[in-house]
Every structure is written in structure tokens, then in C-alpha cells.
Design an enzyme around this catalytic site. Structure first.
Site: not given
Lengths: 384, 101
Positions: B16-18
Site C-alpha cells: 500500500r501507498c507510499p
């Protein structure tokens, strides 16, 4: 002294007021007073009922004057989302012979996009990197295929960019398409244009109770109810209680009277925040530099984690917002940032409430470089 | 005959981001000019963020697209060793993408 001026307890700075502002003290007073004085059923003919009706009429007149409507055009709804749903569904129903399609900018409030998708077809109009709607694309969208309704915000509540409302209204008028203007983030903070067929507002964004939304429909706007007939007071099912409506009206008058001072003052604070964010390494400050809401500011930090930034600020006493996916219940990034083509991770979003203390903003600016560097250190991205 | 540099496949599916952009940044740090990095991702934020990273860092986004059931995003990025300054005011290419799902 029961209520601090900016709605936050001592040691806290509430800077997440873009769409959900702390209740203004004057609205709280009005709410409490109305629980004693304005609780009765305004449809009744006894003294208590007539008193309630008088107060409701006064609230409607005050809100109408503030948003550029006539009192009979104003309906109070339970939340801004309900106002949007009723506007979209009601206009689409009245114009169903035209076709079910609604046109909306890609950066509209999710309530607008969801309502249009739910009620029929949705065609989105692209925006530029500042979040401003592409007028040529809007023209193409409303003329290429039958269009029952066009939806545009006065300004974006996530990035602050104001939309070219007058030009968009001309486009819609020329195409014979009614325009829903969403003032959800703007009402109370800026003067609203009067070039709309339907208008939606959010009392929670101007410092009134969040359970009050406003729907305005011009007398000339074709609209049909999509739900069973109600109580005979409001045209949309599930109207908010009278005390909340009175508090919303008082808060809007208060906010409107302070636009001339609080607008420029907060815009200047926002400019300082934007400059400070721009000085950060690998940051992206988004939205228009000048033609923007006075109180909304957002920026993203490359290689930083939005949730970690939000937590770090929270521990230091700052309540801030974020459009990063990790801070959303859906785990999706802000559709606004994505449509603009700007960075969505490491995002911080601020909404400065009416009366925000300058010291709060200065303290935020002072903490900003250290917080961002701390989050990046934890992720080990210093050499990227 | 110059030997063609092989594409580098960067698999950040499930992250998942980042994180996807951080790993792309790491891969790009030591990459030669012209290398094509093929990023496989599942995080919806990877679509705007890889595009924004390319713009901010001066790399070239060759292609980006979700597979048919919108479960996987493929981004092809050409690494540029002489990155140019980002142009923040330019309109995004091709308008708003349709988010998957």
C-alpha cells in the site's frame, strides 16, 4: 468561558475544518436557546406552534438572504448529502424524458458523484492539474449527448480551487441544461454566485450543526420529489429539527458578517502555509495559488505516509486532514487528487475554522519540517 | 550491436501507498539512463502516484493501465538520468482516469 474560540480544547489546534467545522459558540448558544424556545411543531396553531413557525420562517429568510435565494426556494434537509441526493434525483426525475445522464466535474463532492451514479448515468468532466474544470470538455459533455443535469461546485473543498462558475452557467444555459451548484465547502466563507437552478449547502462547513443541509430550487427549476410526501414543512423527507436549523441560520449570519475580515485574514495564513510547504524537500502544493477558498490548503510529501503524518501532527496537538488512501475508510486515495494528476500519498489537508488563532498556524508551520522529516526517516527514504 | 538493456520488473502487488513509489524510487536510484521499469501494483493510489512521481522526478511514463478485471495495474516507466524540472501547471495527460472497481 465554556467554549474556546476555535472549538479546540487548550493545547489543541483544530485545523481540519474544511468540511466539518467546529460548532461556532454563537450557534451553540442558539441551539440551546431553541431547545427551550423553539422546540414545538411549527404546523400547530397554538402559541407554541406559532412561535416555532415564526422562528423557522426567520431562519429560512436569513439563510435565503445569505445564499442569494428567495425564502420559498429554500428547503432544510438532514445533512448536505441529503440535499445533494434530493437535488440530483429530483431534477433527473423531472427531466427523465431528456435522458437520465448527469454531467459533473471529476472533482465534485463524492455525494454529488454518488447521487448521479445512483440516479442514472454519470459523465465526468476532466479538470486541469489545479483542479479547475475544463470548460471545453464541459461544452462537449453537455452538447454531445442528452444531458438532464450539470453539477459543478463553487470551489473544491479538498484543494480550495474555485471553479469558473459564471462561464459554466453560460455553457449550461446555452445548452438548456439546468445547473446544480454545490456550495458545500463555500457557503459562509465566500459570496456565492446566483447563476444556479439548484444550490446545495452544508451548515457543518460554516460552523453550524452538521445535521443541517440546505437545498435551494429556483421556482423555474423542474424538480419532482422522489420520495413519499412528507410533513408539509420541507419538501424533502427527514428534515432536521428546528433547534438545529435555527443554529445553522445564526452561524451563517455570523460567518457572512465576518467574510470581509476573516476571508483575507485566513487567506493570508493559507498563503504562509503554502509557502512553508513549498520549502519542504520533494513536496507538491496543490490547487490554484490565488483564485481559491480562503481557508483550505493541501499539499503532498513524496515518499511520506499520510496516516503517519496525520498521527504525528495529532500527537503534537494538531488535528489535520488528509486525502491519502491510508487515511480513508475506503483505502482509496482522494478522487480529487487523482483526477488532478497530483501526488496522493503523504497528503495533508487543512481547513482553517473561522477565528482560527494565528499562533496555531505559526506553530503548525514551525512543526512541519520536523514532522515530515521524522516520518521519512522512519520509512528510510532519506536518500531517494 | 549494442546490447539492449532488459526491462526491470518491479512487483509491488499487495503493498500500500507510499510503499510502491518508495520501491520505485529505490529501483530508479541506481538504474542506468533509459532503463524501462515495469511496475506491477494493486494499490489504487499507485496509478496517480507513479504518474506524479515520474513528473516530479523527470522520468517518462510510457504506459499505464489496469488489467481487464481491474485487479492489477501495469506501469511502464523509462528512467531518465537527466531529469527535468516538473511543470506543475500543465494539464494532466488524457484527463481523469476511471478508477478501478
Amino acid at each position: 468561558m465554556s467554549q474556546p474560540r476555535n472549538g479546540a480544547p487548550p493545547g489543541r489546534s483544530y485545523l481540519d475544518a474544511a468540511t466539518f467545522a467546529p460548532l461556532l459558540p454563537i450557534a451553540r448558544e442558539a441551539l440551546l436557546a431553541a431547545l427551550d424556545d423553539g422546540w414545538a411543531d411549527p404546523r400547530r396553531l397554538h402559541q407554541e406552534g406559532r412561535r416555532a413557525r415564526l422562528l423557522l420562517d426567520q431562519a429560512r429568510e436569513a439563510v435565503a438572504a445569505a445564499v442569494g435565494a428567495r425564502p420559498e426556494e429554500v428547503t432544510f434537509t438532514a445533512t448536505h448529502t441529503r440535499a445533494v441526493q434530493a437535488a440530483v434525483a429530483g431534477v433527473l426525475k423531472a427531466r427523465r424524458r431528456v435522458g437520465g445522464a448527469a454531467v459533473a466535474s471529476a472533482v465534485e463532492h463524492s455525494a454529488v458523484l454518488n447521487a448521479a451514479r445512483h440516479a442514472g448515468d454519470l459523465r465526468t468532466v476532466r479538470v486541469d492539474r489545479l483542479g479547475r474544470v475544463d470548460l471545453d470538455h464541459l461544452v462537449a459533455a453537455v452538447t454531445a449527448a442528452p444531458t438532464a443535469l450539470a453539477c459543478l461546485q463553487v470551489a473544491n473543498g479538498e484543494v480550495g480551487t474555485r471553479q469558473p462558475v459564471a462561464a459554466a452557467a453560460d455553457v449550461c444555459r446555452a445548452a438548456g441544461v439546468p445547473l446544480l451548484l454545490d456550495a458545500g465547502a463555500s457557503a459562509g466563507h465566500v459570496r456565492l454566485p446566483d447563476t444556479w437552478d439548484a444550490l446545495t449547502c452544508d451548515a457543518g462547513a460554516w460552523g453550524g450543526p452538521a445535521e443541517v443541509g440546505v437545498l435551494c430550487l429556483r421556482a423555474s427549476t423542474r424538480w419532482l420529489p422522489t420520495e413519499p410526501e412528507q410533513d408539509g414543512v420541507e419538501i424533502v423527507a427527514g428534515s432536521p429539527g428546528l433547534p438545529a436549523v435555527l443554529a445553522a441560520a445564526v452561524a451563517l449570519e455570523y460567518a457572512g458578517a465576518r467574510q470581509a475580515t476573516e476571508g483575507p485574514r485566513r487567506a493570508q495564513l493559507v498563503d504562509r502555509i503554502r509557502r512553508a510547504a513549498r520549502r519542504l524537500p520533494d513536496s507538491e502544493v496543490v490547487g490554484d495559488d490565488g483564485d481559491r477558498l480562503p481557508h483550505v490548503v493541501t499539499f503532498s510529501c513524496l515518499y511520506a505516509d499520510g496516516e503517519a503524518l496525520l498521527d504525528a501532527f495529532d500527537r503534537r496537538g494538531f488535528a489535520v486532514g488528509s486525502g491519502s488512501a491510508c487515511t480513508a475508510t475506503t483505502l482509496r486515495p482522494s478522487h480529487v487528487l487523482a483526477a488532478m494528476g497530483v501526488l496522493t500519498h503523504g497528503n495533508i489537508r487543512l481547513g482553517l475554522p473561522l477565528g482560527v488563532r494565528e499562533e496555531s498556524v505559526e506553530a503548525f508551520i514551525a512543526a512541519l519540517p520536523e514532522v515530515v522529516a521524522g516520518v521519512r526517516d522512519q520509512l528510510g527514504v532519506g536518500d531517494l | 550491436m549494442t546490447e539492449r538493456v532488459r526491462d526491470l520488473v518491479l512487483d509491488v502487488r499487495g503493498k500500500r501507498c507510499p510503499q510502491p513509489v518508495i520501491e520505485l524510487g529505490r529501483a530508479a536510484r541506481d538504474a542506468p539512463d533509459g532503463l524501462v521499469v515495469v511496475v506491477l501494483a494493486t494499490d489504487p493510489a499507485a496509478e496517480p502516484d507513479i504518474a506524479a512521481w515520474c513528473r516530479m522526478r523527470g522520468h517518462h511514463l510510457l504506459h499505464q493501465g489496469w488489467n481487464e478485471d481491474a485487479s492489477q495495474l501495469v506501469s511502464r516507466v523509462r528512467i531518465r538520468r537527466t531529469p527535468q524540472a516538473a511543470v506543475p501547471a500543465a494539464p494532466p495527460p488524457g484527463g481523469p482516469g476511471t478508477p478501478p472497481g
